[in-house]
Scaffold this motif. Structure first.
Motif, PDB file in Angstrom:
ATOM      1  N   ASP A 138       3.106  -0.822  -3.786  1.00  0.00           N
ATOM      2  CA  ASP A 138       2.392  -2.011  -3.839  1.00  0.00           C
ATOM      3  C   ASP A 138       1.181  -2.100  -4.200  1.00  0.00           C
ATOM      4  N   LEU A 167      -2.725  -3.023  -3.853  1.00  0.00           N
ATOM      5  CA  LEU A 167      -3.135  -2.739  -2.996  1.00  0.00           C
ATOM      6  C   LEU A 167      -3.477  -2.023  -2.489  1.00  0.00           C
ATOM      7  N   ILE A 168      -1.843  -1.583  -1.765  1.00  0.00           N
ATOM      8  CA  ILE A 168      -1.897  -0.188  -0.560  1.00  0.00           C
ATOM      9  C   ILE A 168      -2.739   0.556  -1.469  1.00  0.00           C
ATOM     10  N   THR A 169      -2.027   1.033  -2.732  1.00  0.00           N
ATOM     11  CA  THR A 169      -1.834   2.626  -3.367  1.00  0.00           C
ATOM     12  C   THR A 169      -3.680   2.839  -4.052  1.00  0.00           C
ATOM     13  N   ILE A 183      -6.042   0.994  -1.958  1.00  0.00           N
ATOM     14  CA  ILE A 183      -6.460   1.941  -0.047  1.00  0.00           C
ATOM     15  C   ILE A 183      -6.309   3.815  -0.013  1.00  0.00           C
ATOM     16  N   ILE A 184      -5.038   3.263  -0.401  1.00  0.00           N
ATOM     17  CA  ILE A 184      -4.657   5.510  -0.058  1.00  0.00           C
ATOM     18  C   ILE A 184      -5.277   6.181  -0.587  1.00  0.00           C
TER      19      ILE A 184
END
Ligand SMILES: [Zn+2]
Lengths: 266, 306
Positions: free
Chosen positions: A39, A41-43, A45-46
């Motif tokens: 995903d 968006l998750i990436t 953030i990471i």
């Protein structure tokens, strides 16, 4: 009026009382494998966290000749960790004991990074030294046999039926600061306090210095023989002991040497 | 209030005699509501898919997020839950203390989690420090935190409403003594899991009128000793429909069914660790909020390679 209220309550109960009969669809009850793209968006953030982690954790510390996994009764990984810890403190400790539960991953063959060691030993546990007498040492051995093996170093033990026999490498027999002699312990116990039989010239009151983690020394994994013992902190986390060893050795390896064996009398 | 509950109890006894009413009257199968429960446990700070070993290419939070989004897009009511041990296992925890884990779970829309033993690994202050990053509640019913920093930072239970379905959730933590150093859990008091489960499941079912009761448990699936486990909890309690478990890193492809004190079925689910699997349980309820069908699947999360 009273009657009407009763009717309302009973109706409510009928509505909320479900029969327990429901169908569990057995065809659906199986594992399915799904390949997914990450995903975005998750990436995102990471990513900034990953950059920080990578800069520290990708450092190659050493190369492992073999894959090391944990296991019972002894294991390549358990032997590796306890041997290297004891080696670093062999002047002030006689044996080393850890727990399988504390080894959180495997070391693969090839390059070993700082991150790999963090995954193996994520805890902030520190090395401590406690003293056990011979009877308490047998409690420890019995514990290890009951658990079908936990990582240890500096001893060789075997059990035959209800008896346990142990032998150590040379242990310095001290009185105060002076060394009286250097001999291995060879002893056996078939349960019961009076039955500890010590073959070597060591007295029952002789203290064996055990290097372990503060987690176990403070009651973790219910190693009750450590209860209320004075702890000497050596001032090093287990993780750092492994990192130091890897950096100094360049190449690491391990082997199974039969340090724990269970014989069955047929 | 007391006399009313007394009366309801007596009325409930009366319904047994009235069960001659044909069950067809209560089941209109064409209009079942669907509730999808998604669950994880023991994530242990695993952010990326495994890079080596037998799990190579497996797991990964960004991959899990994609799958969860796809499931949400099916349009059903979803509850996303975790059974604890979010912390500890990769350098992300050592360096950032759990901040990223909580942020990602919040972004994915986790509805609740319970607290595992490793969530104490940076002490109660280490846990409390990260709570601002978690937009979901921590639910635990058998830890008394009143003499600790956690006091105002957790729930004993929570009722969720999903499309008219009332889901009551409570949480059960494992005994900390001998597992977590005392200096980390401080004055946290561990209380009997079975007593607390019976108390809160009764409250949720009978006083708050929940249609489904879920226990988020970090006790562990089962033990060969007398140590309390999810299996023991299921058999010695009433009113629980589903236990979402953790701690023992047990891979169950489908929930295990155990009879409770009243002979009713309790499902126990657990999906290993590290986000390798996502558990999915679909409940189908009729208009009277009675469960008519349950489908369960474990979803094995893999990195898509081109
Ligand atoms: Zn756990």
């Amino acid at each position: 009026m009273k009657l009407r209220l009763h009717i309302i309550y009973i109706t409510a109960i009928l509505l909320s009382a479900c029969s327990t009969q429901f169908i569990i669809d057995s065809k659906q009850n199986s594992i399915i494998s799904v390949s997914a793209i990450p995903d975005s968006l998750i990436t995102s953030i990471i990513n900034p966290y990953k950059t920080g982690i990578d800069s520290v954790m990708n450092e190659v510390l050493c190369v492992s000749e073999i894959e090391m996994t944990k296991g019972r009764p002894e294991s390549l990984l358990g032997n590796f960790v306890t041997d290297l810890c004891l080696e670093q403190y062999s002047d002030i400790a006689d044996i080393c004991v850890m727990n399988n539960g504390g080894l959180r991953s495997t070391l693969s063959k090839g390059k070993i990074t700082r991150g790999n060691i963090y995954e193996l030993m994520p805890f902030e546990n520190e090395l401590v030294i406690l003293e056990l007498n011979t009877l308490e040492l047998f409690d420890l051995i019995e514990y290890i046999f009951l658990r079908e093996g936990e990582p240890f170093s500096g001893l060789s033990v075997y059990s035959i039926d209800s008896c346990m026999v142990l032998s150590s490498r040379n242990i310095l027999y001290r009185q105060g600061d002076s060394v009286l002699m250097s001999v291995p312990i060879i002893a056996s116990s078939c349960g019961g306090e009076e039955e500890v039989y010590i073959v070597s010239k060591i007295e029952e009151t002789y203290k064996i210095r055990v290097l372990t983690s503060d987690y176990l020394a403070n009651g973790g994994d219910k190693m009750s023989f450590f209860n209320n013992k004075n702890q000497l902190k050596v001032g090093l986390k287990i993780r750092d002991a492994i990192i130091n060893y890897c950096k100094s050795e360049q190449t690491i390896s391990s082997k199974l040497d039969g340090r724990i064996t269970k014989y069955q009398n047929e | 209030m007391n006399s009313r509950r007394e009366f309801i109890k007596r009325a409930a006894l009366g319904t047994a005699a009235m069960s001659i009413i044909p069950s067809k009257a209560f089941s209109n199968t064409s209009e079942l509501k669907q509730l999808t429960i998604l669950h994880t446990n023991d994530m242990h700070s695993h952010i990326h898919p495994f890079e080596s070993g037998r799990n190579k290419g497996v797991g990964g939070i960004a991959q899990r997020a994609t799958i969860i989004k796809q499931i949400r897009d099916e349009g059903n009511q979803v509850l996303l839950l975790d059974a604890g041990d979010i912390f500890q296992g990769t350098p992300y925890f050592n360096i950032y203390g759990g901040e990223l884990e909580f942020k990602l779970m919040s972004e994915m829309g986790y509805d609740a989690s319970t607290i595992g033993n490793h969530d104490f690994d940076n002490g109660l202050d280490g846990l409390v420090r990260q709570l601002p990053h978690a937009k979901f509640p921590f639910i635990v019913s058998n830890y008394d935190f009143s003499d600790t920093l956690m006091d105002d930072n957790y729930l004993k239970y929570k009722v969720f409403n999903r499309g008219g379905i009332k889901i009551g959730i409570f949480g059960i933590g494992i005994e900390l003594e001998g597992l977590v150093p005392k200096k980390l859990y401080g004055n946290t008091l561990y209380q009997n899991p079975i007593d607390k489960s019976n108390y809160y499941s009764d409250l949720l079912k009978n006083s708050l009128g929940c249609d489904l009761i879920i226990c988020l448990s970090h006790l562990g699936f089962k033990y060969n000793t007398k140590k309390v486990s999810d299996k023991m909890l299921a058999s010695q309690t009433k009113n629980i429909d589903l236990i979402i478990g953790g701690h023992t890193h047990t891979f169950l492809n489908k929930p295990v069914i155990v009879e409770n004190l009243e002979g009713k079925n309790v499902q126990i689910a657990q999906v290993g660790y590290a986000g390798i699997n996502i558990g999915r349980i679909d409940y189908f309820l009729n208009q009277k909020m009675c469960v008519k069908k349950i489908n369960s699947t474990a979803i094995f999360v893999k990195k898509k390679t081109k």
